[in-house]
Write a protein that holds these residues in place. Sequence first.
Motif, PDB file in Angstrom:
ATOM      1  N   SER A 119       0.835  -1.337  -0.166  1.00  0.00           N
ATOM      2  CA  SER A 119       0.060  -0.017   0.030  1.00  0.00           C
ATOM      3  C   SER A 119       0.733   1.191  -0.007  1.00  0.00           C
ATOM      4  CB  SER A 119      -0.910   0.211   1.374  1.00  0.00           C
ATOM      5  OG  SER A 119      -1.837  -1.066   1.171  1.00  0.00           O
ATOM      6  N   TYR A 120       0.347   2.150  -0.730  1.00  0.00           N
ATOM      7  CA  TYR A 120       1.175   3.365  -0.677  1.00  0.00           C
ATOM      8  C   TYR A 120       0.574   4.464   0.195  1.00  0.00           C
ATOM      9  CZ  TYR A 120       2.752   2.426  -5.490  1.00  0.00           C
ATOM     10  OH  TYR A 120       3.542   1.934  -6.547  1.00  0.00           O
ATOM     11  N   ARG A 121       1.250   5.545   0.638  1.00  0.00           N
ATOM     12  CA  ARG A 121       0.801   6.547   1.286  1.00  0.00           C
ATOM     13  C   ARG A 121       0.818   7.747   0.435  1.00  0.00           C
ATOM     14  NH1 ARG A 121       3.301  11.206   3.794  1.00  0.00           N
ATOM     15  NH2 ARG A 121       5.260  10.369   3.615  1.00  0.00           N
ATOM     16  N   ARG A 122      -0.441   8.268   0.380  1.00  0.00           N
ATOM     17  CA  ARG A 122      -0.703   9.463  -0.769  1.00  0.00           C
ATOM     18  C   ARG A 122      -0.637  10.746  -0.085  1.00  0.00           C
ATOM     19  NH1 ARG A 122      -4.783   9.031  -5.442  1.00  0.00           N
ATOM     20  NH2 ARG A 122      -3.138   7.890  -6.203  1.00  0.00           N
ATOM     21  N   GLN A 123       0.129  11.641  -0.909  1.00  0.00           N
ATOM     22  CA  GLN A 123       0.236  13.055  -0.556  1.00  0.00           C
ATOM     23  C   GLN A 123      -0.310  13.897  -1.799  1.00  0.00           C
ATOM     24  OE1 GLN A 123       4.259  14.368   0.028  1.00  0.00           O
ATOM     25  NE2 GLN A 123       3.774  16.339   0.288  1.00  0.00           N
ATOM     26  N   LEU A 124      -1.191  14.735  -1.593  1.00  0.00           N
ATOM     27  CA  LEU A 124      -1.549  15.479  -2.499  1.00  0.00           C
ATOM     28  C   LEU A 124      -0.692  16.758  -2.491  1.00  0.00           C
ATOM     29  CD1 LEU A 124      -5.420  15.286  -2.129  1.00  0.00           C
ATOM     30  CD2 LEU A 124      -4.089  14.156  -3.758  1.00  0.00           C
ATOM     31  N   PHE A 125      -0.303  17.237  -3.814  1.00  0.00           N
ATOM     32  CA  PHE A 125       0.784  18.211  -4.183  1.00  0.00           C
ATOM     33  C   PHE A 125       0.101  19.062  -4.972  1.00  0.00           C
ATOM     34  CE2 PHE A 125       4.333  19.860  -6.492  1.00  0.00           C
ATOM     35  CZ  PHE A 125       5.090  20.555  -5.479  1.00  0.00           C
ATOM     36  N   ARG A 126      -0.209  20.213  -4.549  1.00  0.00           N
ATOM     37  CA  ARG A 126      -0.573  21.413  -5.580  1.00  0.00           C
ATOM     38  C   ARG A 126       0.660  22.022  -6.164  1.00  0.00           C
ATOM     39  NH1 ARG A 126      -5.337  23.672  -6.037  1.00  0.00           N
ATOM     40  NH2 ARG A 126      -6.131  22.498  -4.081  1.00  0.00           N
ATOM     41  N   LEU A 127       0.401  22.232  -7.472  1.00  0.00           N
ATOM     42  CA  LEU A 127       1.263  22.934  -8.329  1.00  0.00           C
ATOM     43  C   LEU A 127       1.059  24.320  -8.253  1.00  0.00           C
ATOM     44  CD1 LEU A 127       0.941  20.049 -11.133  1.00  0.00           C
ATOM     45  CD2 LEU A 127       3.093  20.514  -9.736  1.00  0.00           C
ATOM     46  N   SER A 128       2.178  25.181  -8.915  1.00  0.00           N
ATOM     47  CA  SER A 128       2.101  26.710  -8.827  1.00  0.00           C
ATOM     48  C   SER A 128       0.768  27.166  -9.681  1.00  0.00           C
ATOM     49  CB  SER A 128       3.260  27.224  -9.532  1.00  0.00           C
ATOM     50  OG  SER A 128       3.682  26.552 -10.797  1.00  0.00           O
ATOM     51  N   ASP A 129       0.512  26.369 -10.728  1.00  0.00           N
ATOM     52  CA  ASP A 129      -0.769  26.770 -11.438  1.00  0.00           C
ATOM     53  C   ASP A 129      -2.060  26.416 -10.995  1.00  0.00           C
ATOM     54  OD1 ASP A 129      -0.649  24.173 -12.092  1.00  0.00           O
ATOM     55  OD2 ASP A 129      -0.108  24.487 -14.598  1.00  0.00           O
ATOM     56  N   GLY A 130      -2.119  25.940  -9.847  1.00  0.00           N
ATOM     57  CA  GLY A 130      -3.345  25.449  -9.392  1.00  0.00           C
ATOM     58  C   GLY A 130      -3.696  23.896  -9.658  1.00  0.00           C
ATOM     59  N   GLY A 131      -2.816  23.421 -10.401  1.00  0.00           N
ATOM     60  CA  GLY A 131      -2.922  21.942 -10.658  1.00  0.00           C
ATOM     61  C   GLY A 131      -3.155  21.078  -9.445  1.00  0.00           C
ATOM     62  N   MET A 132      -3.376  19.722  -9.537  1.00  0.00           N
ATOM     63  CA  MET A 132      -3.176  18.838  -8.353  1.00  0.00           C
ATOM     64  C   MET A 132      -2.672  17.569  -9.038  1.00  0.00           C
ATOM     65  SD  MET A 132      -3.645  18.768  -4.939  1.00  0.00           S
ATOM     66  CE  MET A 132      -5.110  19.876  -4.416  1.00  0.00           C
ATOM     67  N   ILE A 133      -1.546  17.090  -8.222  1.00  0.00           N
ATOM     68  CA  ILE A 133      -1.106  15.627  -8.591  1.00  0.00           C
ATOM     69  C   ILE A 133      -0.855  14.724  -7.376  1.00  0.00           C
ATOM     70  CG2 ILE A 133       0.186  16.356 -10.576  1.00  0.00           C
ATOM     71  CD1 ILE A 133       2.822  16.245  -9.236  1.00  0.00           C
ATOM     72  N   ALA A 134      -0.990  13.612  -7.544  1.00  0.00           N
ATOM     73  CA  ALA A 134      -0.616  12.785  -6.422  1.00  0.00           C
ATOM     74  C   ALA A 134       0.608  12.170  -6.176  1.00  0.00           C
ATOM     75  CB  ALA A 134      -1.642  11.540  -6.557  1.00  0.00           C
ATOM     76  N   LEU A 135       1.306  12.094  -5.004  1.00  0.00           N
ATOM     77  CA  LEU A 135       2.766  11.609  -4.874  1.00  0.00           C
ATOM     78  C   LEU A 135       2.479  10.459  -3.900  1.00  0.00           C
ATOM     79  CD1 LEU A 135       4.698  14.837  -3.826  1.00  0.00           C
ATOM     80  CD2 LEU A 135       4.593  13.672  -6.139  1.00  0.00           C
ATOM     81  N   ASP A 136       2.795   9.295  -4.441  1.00  0.00           N
ATOM     82  CA  ASP A 136       2.495   8.089  -3.654  1.00  0.00           C
ATOM     83  C   ASP A 136       3.801   7.402  -3.353  1.00  0.00           C
ATOM     84  OD1 ASP A 136      -0.161   8.018  -4.214  1.00  0.00           O
ATOM     85  OD2 ASP A 136      -0.077   6.922  -6.094  1.00  0.00           O
ATOM     86  N   TRP A 137       3.861   7.129  -1.847  1.00  0.00           N
ATOM     87  CA  TRP A 137       5.158   7.020  -1.336  1.00  0.00           C
ATOM     88  C   TRP A 137       5.041   5.455  -0.564  1.00  0.00           C
ATOM     89  CZ3 TRP A 137       9.280  10.426  -0.090  1.00  0.00           C
ATOM     90  CH2 TRP A 137       9.031  11.674  -0.443  1.00  0.00           C
ATOM     91  N   LEU A 138       6.302   4.938  -0.589  1.00  0.00           N
ATOM     92  CA  LEU A 138       6.553   3.655  -0.170  1.00  0.00           C
ATOM     93  C   LEU A 138       7.737   3.897   0.606  1.00  0.00           C
ATOM     94  CD1 LEU A 138       5.574   1.015   0.570  1.00  0.00           C
ATOM     95  CD2 LEU A 138       6.892  -0.038  -1.440  1.00  0.00           C
ATOM     96  N   MET A 139       7.746   3.989   1.985  1.00  0.00           N
ATOM     97  CA  MET A 139       9.062   3.899   2.698  1.00  0.00           C
ATOM     98  C   MET A 139      10.005   2.651   2.774  1.00  0.00           C
ATOM     99  SD  MET A 139       8.486   7.004   3.182  1.00  0.00           S
ATOM    100  CE  MET A 139       6.914   8.100   3.171  1.00  0.00           C
ATOM    101  N   GLY A 140      11.087   2.696   2.738  1.00  0.00           N
ATOM    102  CA  GLY A 140      12.090   1.617   2.796  1.00  0.00           C
ATOM    103  C   GLY A 140      11.969   1.075   4.316  1.00  0.00           C
TER     104      GLY A 140
END
Length: 578
Positions: A119-140
Motif C-alpha cells: 500500500s502507498y501513502r498518498r500525498q496531494l501536491f498542489r502545483l503553482s498553476d493550481g493543478g493537483m497531482i498525487a505523490l504516492d510514497w513507499l518507505m524503505g
Amino acid sequence: MSFSEESSSSSSSSLNGDAYALLFNALRLIPISHYLLALSLLFVIVIYNFLEFHFVEDLFSGFRGSPVRLTFNSSSPIYDGVVSKCKIVHGRYLVTPWLSSPHIQTAFLHFFGRPPCFSYRRQLFRLSDGGMIALDWLMGSTGPGDFFHANNFISKDDTTPIAIVIPGLTSDSAASYIRHLVFNTAKRGWNVVVSNHRGLGGVSITSDCFYNAGWTEDAREVIEYLHHEYPKAPLFAIGTSIGANILVKYLGEEGEKTPVAGAAAICSPWDLLIGDRFIGRRLIQKIYDRALTIGLQDYAQLHEPRYSRLANWEGIKKSRSIRDFDNHATCLVGKFETVDTYYRNCSSSTYVGNVSIPLLCISSLDDPVCTVEAIPLDECRANKNVVLATTWHGGHLAFFEGITAAGMWWVRAVNEYLGVLHSSPYMHVQKKVQEPGLHLSTESSIDQGPYLNVSEDGMVAAVGNEQTRNSIVGDHQTNSEMVLDTEQDEQLTGAKSDAVPNTDRTCEPPANTPDTELRNLTASVTSCWNQLSQRNKRSMWLLAYVAIITTWPLVGSALRFIFGKKRKNVLSATLTKR
C-alpha cells in the motif's frame, strides 16, 4: 484450321483434364488430419514471424541469453567509476522461455505482470498553476523481511536516498511495472515516491494544464519541493517510457542546476517524430497505436468538461491513432501549431547532449512501441555523463526473467546502478546559481528580460537574460577603462577652462570647420580601432585580413592603371630621346 490440328488440340485438352482428375483423386486419398497438421504448421510459422518469437534462436544458443551492449564515451568517468562496477549490465539477459516474444512480454506485463502487493501513502501536491497531482510514497524498511511501513513520515534531517519515479503514458502508481520498481527499490532501504501525472491516480484536473510527452514543469516542481523539504536526502530519478522522455528533457533543460544526484531512463521513445512514423508502419504496430489511443480517450473521458472546452471533443472521440488524438487534444491544449511541431519540440533526443548528471539509459532493440531507429547513439556516446545499455530482447518495459517470470531484469539493473552510484563520489551536486552583483543594479531595466524567442516552427519560448549579464560582467574591465579615459578628458577640459576664462555662459555647438570634421572623423575611427583591439586582437587582425582580401581587386586595378600609365610615359620619353 485443318482437321489434324483440331484433333491434336482436343486430345491435349482431354489429357489435361485427365491429369487434373488424377491429381484431385490423389489429394482425396490424403487423410484430413494431414491437411490439418500442415495448416497448423503454416499457422505456427506465420504467428512465429508475426509476433517475432525467438524461442528457436534461444534454444540453439543453449538458453544462454544475449550480452548487453553498452554505449558510452571512452573517457566517461561515470562508466569508469560506476557502471564498470555493475555486474548486471555487464552480464547477459535471458528472456523467460515461454515469453520469448516482445509482443507476448509486453501483453503479459499489461494484463498480468504479477505485481507485488503493498500500500502507498498518498500525498496531494498542489502545483503553482493550481493543478493537483498525487505523490504516492513507499518507505524503505531496514528491518528483517519484506515488510514496509507505508505510513511512516520522513524527517527533515533524514539522509535516506529518495527515488522519484515518473510513469509512462496513461500509467500511474498502480501499473505493474511501477509496483515492481517501487517494491524492489524500497526493499533496499530507500524511500520511493511516484509522481503521478495530472489527471491520473484518481486525482481530478484542477487547472487548464494537461501533461504531455514534453511537459517537464510538474517534474521540476516536485523535485524542487523534495529537495527543499529533505535537503540532506540525495534525490534519484527514474523515468519509464514517456516518463523517461520527460525526465531526460528535464535534465537537459536544467543542466547542472538540477538537485538530482543520478537518474535512469527506461525504454524512452527519444524521438517522437520517428516514433510516430514507426508506430503506423506495420499491422502489429498499428495494434499498439490503437490500444494506446483507447487509453488516451479513456483519460480524456475522465476529464471531459475541460477537454470539451479546451480541445476538439468530437475529434477526440473519433481519433483512431495517437497522432489523431494529439491533433485534436494535445496541440490545442498545449498551444502547439502542428503535431509535428509538438513531436519535434518535445523529443528528448535533442536534450540528452546537455545532461550534466550520471544517467543510465536502458532500451530494448525489439521494443514494439519505441523503435531502435530513434535511439540517439551518437549523442549518448558524445556525452560523458550518459551510458546507454541496449539488449536484443525485452519488449516494452517488460524484460521478464526466470522460469516463472517473477522478476524484471531492468529493475535489478537500475537498483544496482543507483546503489553503486550512491556509494561513489560521482553523485551530482547541485550548482548554485550566482545572483547578479550590486554593480549591475545601475543597468537599465530594459535589458533584464525575459524575452520572447520565436523559433522557425512558430513556437514561442521565454528566454532569460543570462547572456546579457555575462556580457556585462565580461565587459566590466573595458567599461572601467572607458570611464577612466572620460574622467581624464574631463579633468583636462576643466583645467583648460580654468586657465582661459569663458565670458559667454551659453552653450553653443562648435563651428563645423574642415579641421574639426577631420579631427572628429579621426577620433571616431581611432576609438573604434581601440575598442576592437581591447576586445580581441585576433579579431582585429582577422578584420584587417578580410579588408585587404576584399579590396585587393580594386586596389590592384588602380595600381596597375597608375603604374601602367607612368610606364608608358617613361617608354615614350625614352623613345623620343633616341
